[in-house]
Design an enzyme around this catalytic site. Structure first.
Site, PDB file in Angstrom:
ATOM      1  CE  LYS A 194       2.415  -6.663  -6.930  1.00  0.00           C
ATOM      2  NZ  LYS A 194       1.452  -6.729  -5.668  1.00  0.00           N
ATOM      3  CE  LYS A 247      -0.248  -8.638  -9.372  1.00  0.00           C
ATOM      4  NZ  LYS A 247      -0.383  -7.896  -7.816  1.00  0.00           N
TER       5      LYS A 247
HETATM    6  C1  PBG Z   1      -1.258  -6.308  -3.492  1.00  0.00           C
HETATM    7  C2  PBG Z   1      -1.508  -6.981  -4.974  1.00  0.00           C
HETATM    8  C3  PBG Z   1      -1.807  -5.830  -5.904  1.00  0.00           C
HETATM    9  C4  PBG Z   1      -2.298  -7.144  -6.763  1.00  0.00           C
HETATM   10  C5  PBG Z   1      -2.088  -8.332  -6.139  1.00  0.00           C
HETATM   11  N1  PBG Z   1      -1.851  -8.216  -4.855  1.00  0.00           N
HETATM   12  C6  PBG Z   1      -2.025  -4.598  -6.074  1.00  0.00           C
HETATM   13  C7  PBG Z   1      -0.982  -4.035  -6.154  1.00  0.00           C
HETATM   14  O1  PBG Z   1       0.449  -4.663  -5.844  1.00  0.00           O
HETATM   15  O2  PBG Z   1      -0.785  -2.951  -6.391  1.00  0.00           O
HETATM   16  C8  PBG Z   1      -2.773  -6.717  -8.050  1.00  0.00           C
HETATM   17  C9  PBG Z   1      -3.499  -8.121  -8.471  1.00  0.00           C
HETATM   18  C10 PBG Z   1      -4.323  -7.438  -9.824  1.00  0.00           C
HETATM   19  O3  PBG Z   1      -4.249  -6.643 -10.434  1.00  0.00           O
HETATM   20  O4  PBG Z   1      -4.886  -8.427  -9.913  1.00  0.00           O
HETATM   21  N2  PBG Z   1      -0.477  -5.534  -3.000  1.00  0.00           N
END
Ligand code: PBG
Length: 330
Positions: A194, A247
């Protein structure tokens, strides 16, 4: 001329015979936001067509998802502002927003529920873990909180948990806690790779989860790095992750393709809020054809993802079904 690749493009039937990639409704996971209140179906400004739902509205919303042919959802909780605290304790409350949502959905439907396990929607500071006095997100103290949160989701009826916090060691911590409680067959889909991405902007508006100070760069990955994705994925596999996620998706297809030959587990890619917003806006302005959405998701599968988390899940599933019916008729 010996080689004429155009031979295999001559008509629809020959093209479909040699097609390498396909997309099915069952490949898709639809992310949904659940909020406090009653009768709430509130459109998210930065994500036209996506909503925050109150718990009582979920059964009807889920029916629409199922009618489209989508069999999996991902739940995100948005607690009341007064329920935020330093360590995000509302995340593991047995009567928390996600826990109640799961129970409500499961009493009407057997749709497969995955929950996002993170603290940023629940902490007063908006970071994904517990802070030290100097503002550092304390990795090891956070593991315990994440494990508690994951267990509470599973006890409420979640079918799979998906930690998205990017703390080191969280897959192992969650696996141990679930196993201890007897949930040995509940899979973990790890947001293993991520990146600290600008593409999460609309989500943070949707979930009120933007960090109050600083950014997430001390725990989410630096997007200049590709090799590090191999390390992150390998560590999570070693800790027991059942599914490995990358992601965002579209700007990171090189990473998906790079991991594909190394990872024997199924791989998922998350087409995130910023990707949705861009595609949706371009389509709604008539700047590009709506088919750009299908094409983009095919690209994610072609890169090597088995599973796609996407806000387009419902409309993709409708499109896929319509296309299939067309084929049958011909
Ligand atoms: C929680 C989380 C996030 C997303 C998924 N889980 C936000 C982040 O990490 O700031 C992003 C999902 C999206 O942008 O569609 N940590």
């Amino acid at each position: 001329m010996i080689n004429r690749p155009r031979r295999l493009r001559l008509n629809k039937k020959i093209r479909s015979l040699v097609r390498e990639t396909s997309l099915h409704p069952q490949d898709l996971i639809y992310p949904m936001f659940v909020t406090e209140g009653r009768g709430v179906k509130q459109e998210i400004a930065a994500m036209p067509g996506q909503y925050r739902w109150s718990v009582d509205m979920l059964p009807a919303a889920i029916r629409e998802v199922e009618e489209a042919g989508v069999e999996h959802i991902m739940l995100f909780g948005i607690p009341a502002p007064e329920d935020h605290d330093e360590c995000g304790s509302a995340a593991w409350a047995s009567d928390g927003i996600v826990q109640r949502a799961i129970a409500e959905i499961k009493s009407h439907s057997d749709i497969f529920i995955t929950t996002d396990v993170c603290l940023c929607e629940y902490t007063s500071h908006g970071h994904c873990g517990q802070l030290d006095a100097d503002g550092y997100v304390n990795n090891d103290k956070t593991l315990e909180l994440l494990a508690k949160t994951a267990l509470s989701h599973v006890e409420a009826g979640a079918d799979m948990v998906a930690p998205s916090d990017m703390m080191d060691g969280r897959v192992a911590a969650i696996r141990a806690r679930l196993d201890e409680a007897g949930h040995v067959n509940t899979p973990i889909m790890s947001y293993a790779v991520k990146y600290a991405s600008n593409f999460y902007g609309p989500f943070r508006e949707a979930a009120n989860s933007a960090p109050q100070h600083g950014d997430r760069k001390s725990y989410q990955m630096d997007y200049h790095n590709g090799r590090e994705a191999e390390l992150e994925a390998a560590l999570d596999v070693a800790e027991g992750a059942d599914i490995i996620m990358v992601k965002p998706a579209l700007p990171y297809l090189d990473v998906v393709a790079r991991l594909r030959p190394q990872i024997k587990q199924p791989m998922a890619a998350y087409c995130v809020s910023g990707e949705y917003a861009m595609l949706q806006l371009a389509v709604s302005q008539g700047l590009v054809q709506p088919d750009i959405i299908y094409e983009s998701h095919i690209a994610i599968k072609r890169a090597g993802a088995d599973i796609i988390l996407t806000y387009f899940a419902k409309e993709l599933a409708w499109t896929l079904r319509a296309a299939q019916q067309q084929e049958v008729k011909q």
